[in-house]
Design an enzyme around this catalytic site. Structure first.
Site, PDB file in Angstrom:
ATOM      1  CG  HIS A 115      65.892 -39.849 107.320  1.00 19.24           C
ATOM      2  ND1 HIS A 115      66.713 -39.476 108.363  1.00 19.24           N
ATOM      3  CD2 HIS A 115      66.503 -40.907 106.735  1.00 19.24           C
ATOM      4  CE1 HIS A 115      67.768 -40.280 108.402  1.00 19.24           C
ATOM      5  NE2 HIS A 115      67.653 -41.157 107.427  1.00 19.24           N
ATOM      6  N   PRO A 140      68.997 -29.641  95.384  1.00 15.09           N
ATOM      7  CG  PRO A 140      66.953 -29.569  96.497  1.00 15.09           C
ATOM      8  CD  PRO A 140      68.410 -29.758  96.707  1.00 15.09           C
ATOM      9  CD  GLU A 141      71.562 -26.211  90.205  1.00 10.12           C
ATOM     10  OE1 GLU A 141      71.242 -25.062  89.846  1.00 10.12           O
ATOM     11  OE2 GLU A 141      72.707 -26.655  90.110  1.00 10.12           O
ATOM     12  CE  LYS A 165      79.647  -7.245  89.511  1.00  5.25           C
ATOM     13  NZ  LYS A 165      78.400  -6.568  89.759  1.00  5.25           N
ATOM     14  NE  ARG A 168      74.393 -34.475 103.401  1.00  4.42           N
ATOM     15  CZ  ARG A 168      75.257 -33.937 102.553  1.00  4.42           C
ATOM     16  NH1 ARG A 168      75.052 -34.040 101.264  1.00  4.42           N
ATOM     17  NH2 ARG A 168      76.311 -33.291 102.995  1.00  4.42           N
TER      18      ARG A 168
END
Ligand code: ZN
Length: 295
Positions: A106, A2-3, A168, A125
């Protein structure tokens, strides 16, 4: 994985269920996920009221009434769902779970709330984790101490990025993924924001800063596009949230259509461009970009 927009969507889905509500009982069904659960987690959560549910980067933060913060991270495959009071007796029943596309084995943490609703954390997981940290030391905790600014609202601005990027030589995309600079901005949204700004992911981050150390017009545009990309994804998450909540109470993942991410070989969507989306690996992650309009 998930973001940030998905985690924010989860927060928005759980907040109305959890805020101001007391945890009647917590079931912690394993010793660990990615890390061991804190000692006596179930006992320490029992009877605690959730004051508010916040987020920092991809961490969900439940502020409890004993000045502790329950920190929750979804890892790779974690999701929450809300089971309403009238269905609570079905938790753990195989048929109930199958209908929701989740396997009961789960469901590693279940929070039974005094409202009658339950919040289930499911994680096949097991890369997610839970932690309990005193509010007073949260900001200095290793999870949070070095995190950069949030890419939402007005937290992120071009002057801040100019200061961080000045001099940078790091590729722009690598600098944008650096969690010490911007917290919670992931691979997908960096690809999208760079495409929308017409910037080459390989150009040096410092090339967007003027000799005087100020943000160039391109850096201003990039900053705006990062914020817009995240805001639109959160908005899209909000609409799936309404669907999901109707369908099964599941929170965690949503499908979102991207302009460049995962579109290798597709024609560029810029009307003025005849380019083709390419993919290459950068710092171990896939970068999707249009070599014609990203300079
Ligand atoms: Zn193009």
């Amino acid at each position: 994985m998930p973001e940030l927009p998905e985690v924010e969507t989860v927060r928005r889905g759980l907040a109305p269920v959890m805020e101001g509500v007391t945890i009647r009982q917590a079931d912690v069904r394993r010793k660990n996920l990615r890390f061991d659960f804190p000692d006596q987690l179930a006992e320490r959560l029992q009877g605690r009221q959730v004051i508010s549910l916040g987020r920092r980067s991809k961490y969900l933060l439940a502020d409890l009434d004993d000045a502790q913060v329950l920190v929750m991270h979804l890892g790779m495959s974690g999701s929450f769902r809300v089971v309403e009071a009238e269905d609570a007796h079905l938790i753990g029943k195989e048929s109930f779970h199958r209908a929701r596309g989740k396997l009961p084995q789960h469901d590693h943490v279940v929070l039974h709330l005094t409202s009658g609703a339950s919040v289930l954390y499911n994680d096949p997981r097991r890369f997610g984790f839970f932690d309990l940290i005193p509010r007073a030391v949260l900001a200095e905790h290793p999870y949070f101490a070095k995190l950069g600014v949030e890419p939402v609202g007005n937290m992120l601005d071009a002057a801040y990025l100019a200061a961080r990027f000045s001099g940078k030589k790091t590729p722009l995309k690598t600098a944008l993924l650096d969690q010490h600079i911007i917290a919670g901005l992931g691979n997908i949204y960096v690809c999208e924001a760079l495409y929308r700004s017409g910037l080459d992911p390989k150009r040096a981050a410092g090339s967007l800063v003027t000799k005087a150390g100020k943000a160039s017009a391109k850096l201003q545009l990039l900053t705006d596009e990062i914020r817009a990309t995240i805001a639109e994804a959160i908005e899209a998450g909000g609409s799936t949230l309404r669907d999901h909540t109707r369908a099964d109470g599941s929170l965690g993942y949503f499908q979102h259509r991207f302009k460049v991410y995962d579109r290798e070989g597709d024609p560029c969507q810029n009307e003025a461009c005849s380019g083709t989306i390419e993919r290459f690996t950068q710092s171990g992650r896939s970068t999707f970009f249009c070599p014609k309009c990203q300079k």
